[in-house]
Structure formats: C-alpha cells, structure tokens
Design a protein around this motif. Structure first.
Motif, PDB file in Angstrom:
ATOM      1  N   CYS A 199       0.851  -1.199   0.000  1.00  0.00           N
ATOM      2  CA  CYS A 199       0.000   0.000   0.000  1.00  0.00           C
ATOM      3  C   CYS A 199       0.879   1.239   0.000  1.00  0.00           C
ATOM      4  O   CYS A 199       1.887   1.296   0.706  1.00  0.00           O
ATOM      5  CB  CYS A 199      -0.899  -0.002   1.245  1.00  0.00           C
ATOM      6  N   CYS A 203      -2.231   6.230   5.301  1.00  0.00           N
ATOM      7  CA  CYS A 203      -3.240   6.852   6.167  1.00  0.00           C
ATOM      8  C   CYS A 203      -2.561   6.994   7.525  1.00  0.00           C
ATOM      9  O   CYS A 203      -1.818   6.093   7.946  1.00  0.00           O
ATOM     10  CB  CYS A 203      -4.475   5.959   6.264  1.00  0.00           C
ATOM     11  N   CYS A 206      -2.374   4.087  10.168  1.00  0.00           N
ATOM     12  CA  CYS A 206      -2.299   2.700   9.712  1.00  0.00           C
ATOM     13  C   CYS A 206      -0.869   2.184   9.558  1.00  0.00           C
ATOM     14  O   CYS A 206      -0.007   2.828   8.974  1.00  0.00           O
ATOM     15  CB  CYS A 206      -3.043   2.586   8.379  1.00  0.00           C
ATOM     16  N   GLN A 243      -4.752  -4.176  -0.879  1.00  0.00           N
ATOM     17  CA  GLN A 243      -5.096  -3.163   0.135  1.00  0.00           C
ATOM     18  C   GLN A 243      -5.859  -2.007  -0.489  1.00  0.00           C
ATOM     19  O   GLN A 243      -6.623  -1.331   0.173  1.00  0.00           O
ATOM     20  CB  GLN A 243      -3.847  -2.643   0.843  1.00  0.00           C
ATOM     21  N   HIS A 280     -10.368   2.161  -2.286  1.00  0.00           N
ATOM     22  CA  HIS A 280     -10.149   3.447  -1.614  1.00  0.00           C
ATOM     23  C   HIS A 280     -11.007   4.501  -2.327  1.00  0.00           C
ATOM     24  O   HIS A 280     -10.913   4.640  -3.551  1.00  0.00           O
ATOM     25  CB  HIS A 280      -8.672   3.825  -1.687  1.00  0.00           C
TER      26      HIS A 280
END
Ligand code: SAM
Ligand code: SF4
Ligand code: F3S
Length: 491
Positions: A199, A203, A206, A243, A280
């Motif tokens: 990923c 964020c 995360c 992801q 996303h």
C-alpha cells in the motif's frame, strides 16, 4: 537453545537460482526430512496454520498450507500438532496481544513433543521490536519470517529443520512477485486471488504500508490465467485481493487500470461472481463505477471504507477525500442501481475526535444506509503519524460512541433489509448457518447475507431463495425448488 533434529543432512549441489525452481528444489529436500522424522515418530507429521487479520493473510495461509502438504505434513484439527504456524496481524494492538498470549500456551505442547516446531510469520514480524521481544522472551520459537519472503517458505523450513537455533529471515521490502507455487484452497467453490501487494497511501493511523511495503501489481495475464484455472476447477466466486485494488496497475509498464482488469476477468467464460477488497474512495473513478455497474459477473457491492464522517478528521487521517466527494460516489451508484450494496470500515475515537466529528459519522451512516459496517476503536500504532497526535478523549467515551454507532446501524440495516421481503435472490451457498441444524448461509450478488433451510448438497452452488424475514445484518427465506441450475461438475 533448540535441540538438534535427528536427520541426515542432505548435501546441496546446484541449487537453482531462479524462482520458483529454487523453492521446488527445497520442497524435495524438505519432503525427505519430513519422511525421515515421520518414520522416527511412527506416524505422519502434522501441522496447524492459525491465521489472524485480513483476507490477504488468509490467502497467504493457503500458500503455506499448499507447501506443507506438498512436503508431507498432514493437517491437524488443532494446535497439538508437529508444526504450528501463526500468520500474524498487527493492525491493532489487540491483534498482537492475542499472539503473545497463545505462544505461552504453545510452549506447554512443545515441551512434550520433540518433533514440534513453531513458526511465526505475517505482518507483526515486520516490526523489529516484535522480533526482538520473541528472541528474548520466546526462545522456543523455531522460525520467524515476514510478509515479503513468504514464497521462500520451503527453503526456510529446510534451514529451520537443519538448525539448532531460531531461524529468522525478515526483509524490509521487495519488488519481487513469485508465481506458480503450490496453494491449497480452503473452499472448493470460492477463492481469493491476489492482484496486488502493499500500500502506498500512508493513512496516518495505519501500520499496513510499513509492514506490507509499497504497491506491487501482478501482471494481468497471470491473474487471468489463474482465474481461468480456478473457474475450470469449479470455483464460482473469485475475490480479488489488495489493500487498495483500485490503484491496481499504476506500477505496471502498460498502465492497465483496475476497471480494465475487471473487464478482462468478466470476459472469462463460465458462471462465476467477481468480488474485490478493498477499494479506496480517492481512486473510485467514474470509469470504475460504470464497469462495476455494467459487467454482469461483478457483484453489485462495494466495500468502500470511509473511516469517519468529519472532514477535519479525514484530513488528519490523510484519506484524501471529503465527505462530499464520498457521497458523490454513493449517489452515483444508488441513482443507477437503488439496490447497490455498500459496506464500510469506520474508526471510532481517532485522536481528538470531538462529539461534533462523531455526529458527522452518524449523519453519514444515515445518508448512506450501509448494508453493513465494520467498526474499530482507534488503536495507536507506533511509527505511524497519528501515534504522535495528542488525544484527550477517554476510552470510556470511545466505547460509548461505539455503542451509539452500532445501535444506529442496527436500526438502519433492519429497515434497509425490509426492501428484500417477497423478492427472490440468487444466492451462492457458503455453508451451514449457526442458526441451527438444517440451516444454510450464503450471499447474493450484492453480498446480502441470506439464511434458509436446505440440503447440505447445495453448498457451493447457486440457488434461488424467496425472502420471508429480515434482521439487522441478514435476511432469511425459503428455497425456491428446481431453480438451482448451476450444479457442480461433481454432482
Ligand atoms: N486498505 C483498506 C482500506 O484502506 O480500506 C483496509 C485495510 S485495514 C487492514 C482494515 C481496516 O482496519 C481499515 O479500513 C481501518 O478501518 C482499520 N484500521 C487500520 N488501522 C487502524 C488503527 N490503527 N486503529 C483502528 N483501526 C484501524
Ligand atoms: Fe492502511 Fe490506508 Fe493503506 Fe488501507 S489505504 S491499508 S487504511 S494505509
Ligand atoms: Fe493485519 Fe496485515 Fe492484514 S496488519 S489486517 S494482516 S495486511
């Protein structure tokens, strides 16, 4: 210190340098060691793989099982096995604590079983502090490896079997994808398919980008080839995994988009459903939404994690969309298909989430009318940006917010599901339901959970169910006779 195993060490000449040939070479050696140990034990060696975390880990575990079975291990019903592997998750603190707790319990088994090996892999092992703690406090562990070198499992088993100390192999990152290794599907009728790894989004709360590395997409022809084989093998549901699947292809030379990949998979002959996880919102293009709406094999469902309904918090989370942009996607889909199913992940109690921010999340739930939500209380992960943000909201208040949110979602979903009363849904039957003997559970194309009474031999098939009841997370109904046209070859 570990006991040295009583095996005849095999001299290794001309180890292939190319993958996957190298791993097949080590599988042959491991097979000989396992056979030798089984003879000493007087019974086959057994294994148990326990998976924590998400669907990516579940798919990785199927790869571990594929290799273990290939080298002669036999699956055990529980952790009283000769090789216990924990495929770990570190997304929230409690995921880590579970592993430490269970390791102590495994030590008891290991003291009584001279053949026993313990292996740890997965996301938690990508954290140096975790590995340090295991080296210091759990010295009975035999093998530790991470998320980037899981394809080397056969080679690592050989090293661990030959060694009298803990084998540790963790890579910081990789750009490598190794195809064509053995894999053992948990279900005969459905399968996950990795389309990308890693990923790039970072964020702020995360840990995943730190433990799974940067985005790497598989070549589309490899994905299509894998799915063609799965469909020929009787698979009727494929779950594309990544992801952030909608940034698929951005790292590939020909720049193929996720929408184009979906169209290519949709063109594979046969009746099967295409699902995918996770999307996303920042990458949910109109082209993608139209592709989902128009490709007949793509499930009419989107898991589109919003995380929260406050623009201030979304910015702090580095999510790169606003509530208004998110709602545009929702309205676009629902205007074209009013039954389009939406699910989401929500974080409650992000640092300094105020009552007003939380009200924003409740309002968003009221507007979107999700079919289901997965809710998490914020967990501080060291190394992430949010870990340094001050937080004054008490744990008690976070738990209360969670309760309020769940109560609202229960209300919304039970009302929302009433629309299905009297309708007939085409359901892929997944297995027995906890509701009781004779009850089965499955999902329709929009991922609606359906419970009904029926014979076990329809597991893995599509059947038609007329909906007669609803709850706040599922619907129930009766099997419509004679409509289960898509029987399995084995029937
Ligand atoms: N990549 C996916 C996405 O962005 O939607 C999800 C990946 S993550 C494994 C699954 C969910 O865990 C996230 O959507 C988020 O809601 C939750 N999560 C991640 N980090 C968290 C944290 N530190 N505390 C609480 N929940 C967290
Ligand atoms: Fe984590 Fe965000 Fe990546 Fe999802 S998109 S894995 S929440 S960093
Ligand atoms: Fe956990 Fe790793 Fe998945 S941290 S949620 S297993 S990507």
């Amino acid at each position: 210190m570990k006991e040295k195993r009583n095996i005849t060490i095999i001299d290794k000449k001309q180890i292939p340098s190319e993958e996957p040939a190298r791993q097949y070479y080590f599988m042959d050696i491991a097979k000989k060691y396992v056979a030798e140990l089984a003879e000493q034990k007087g019974a086959p060696l057994t294994f148990c793989v326990t998976t924590f975390g998400c669907q990516m880990n579940a798919r990785d575990s199927e790869k571990l099982v594929g290799i273990l079975e290939k080298i002669g291990y036999v699956e055990a019903p529980d952790e009283k096995a000769d090789f216990v592997i924990y495929n770990t998750c570190t997304v929230r603190e409690n995921a880590n604590n579970k592993v430490y707790g269970r390791l102590g319990y495994l030590h008891g088994f290991k003291k009584k079983n001279p053949y026993m090996m313990i292996g740890l892999c997965g996301c938690m092992m990508q954290e140096p502090t975790v590995v340090e703690k295991i080296q210091n406090s759990y010295r009975f562990v035999d093998l530790i490896f991470g998320t980037h070198n899981i394809y080397k499992f056969a080679e690592l088993i050989v090293t661990a079997l030959e060694s009298d100390s803990m084998t540790i192999d963790i890579w910081k990152d990789t750009d490598k994808i190794v195809e064509d290794l053995p894999v053992e599907r948990k279900y005969s009728f459905k399968s996950g398919v990795n389309i990308m790894f890693g990923c790039n989004n970072f964020c702020s709360y995360c840990i995943v980008p730190y433990v799974r590395g940067r985005e790497r997409s598989r070549e589309p022809k490899e994905i299509v080839r894998e799915i063609e084989h799965l469909v020929q093998d009787g698979v009727v549901e494929v779950m594309l995994l990544g992801q952030n699947v909608n940034s698929y292809g951005k790292d590939l030379e020909d720049g193929i988009s996720f929408a184009e990949l979906l169209r290519r998979i949709n063109a594979i002959p046969g009746e099967f459903v295409i699902r995918f996880l996770s999307s996303h919102p920042k990458d949910a293009t109109t082209e993608l939404l139209d592709t989902i709406l128009t490709c007949e094999k793509v499930g009419k469902h989107l898991h589109l994690p919003v995380q929260c309904g406050s623009n201030r918090i979304l910015k702090e989370m580095n999510r790169r969309y606003t509530v208004e942009q998110y709602l545009e996607i929702v309205h676009y889909l629902r205007q074209k298909d009013p039954d389009f199913s939406l699910t989401s992940d929500l974080i409650i109690g992000f640092p300094n989430e105020s009552e007003e921010d939380f009200q924003g999340t409740l309002n968003l739930l009221r507007t979107v009318q999700y079919d289901n939500v997965y809710t998490f209380i914020y967990s501080k992960r060291s190394g992430t940006k949010a870990a340094d943000m001050p937080d004054v909201t008490s744990d008690q208040e976070k738990r209360e917010r969670m309760e309020r949110l769940l109560a609202l979602q229960r209300e919304i979903a039970s009302e929302h599901y009433k629309r299905y009363l009297g309708r007939t849904l085409r359901v892929l039957v997944e297995g027995p339901s906890k509701k009781g003997a004779g009850w089965l559970i499955g999902k329709d194309r929009a991922y609606i959970i359906v419970e009904f009474e029926g014979p076990e031999n329809c597991i893995g098939q599509f059947v038609d169910v007329r909906i007669t009841g609803t709850k706040n997370w599922a619907v129930s109904g009766v099997l419509v006779d004679g409509k289960d046209e898509t029987k399995h070859d084995s029937e």
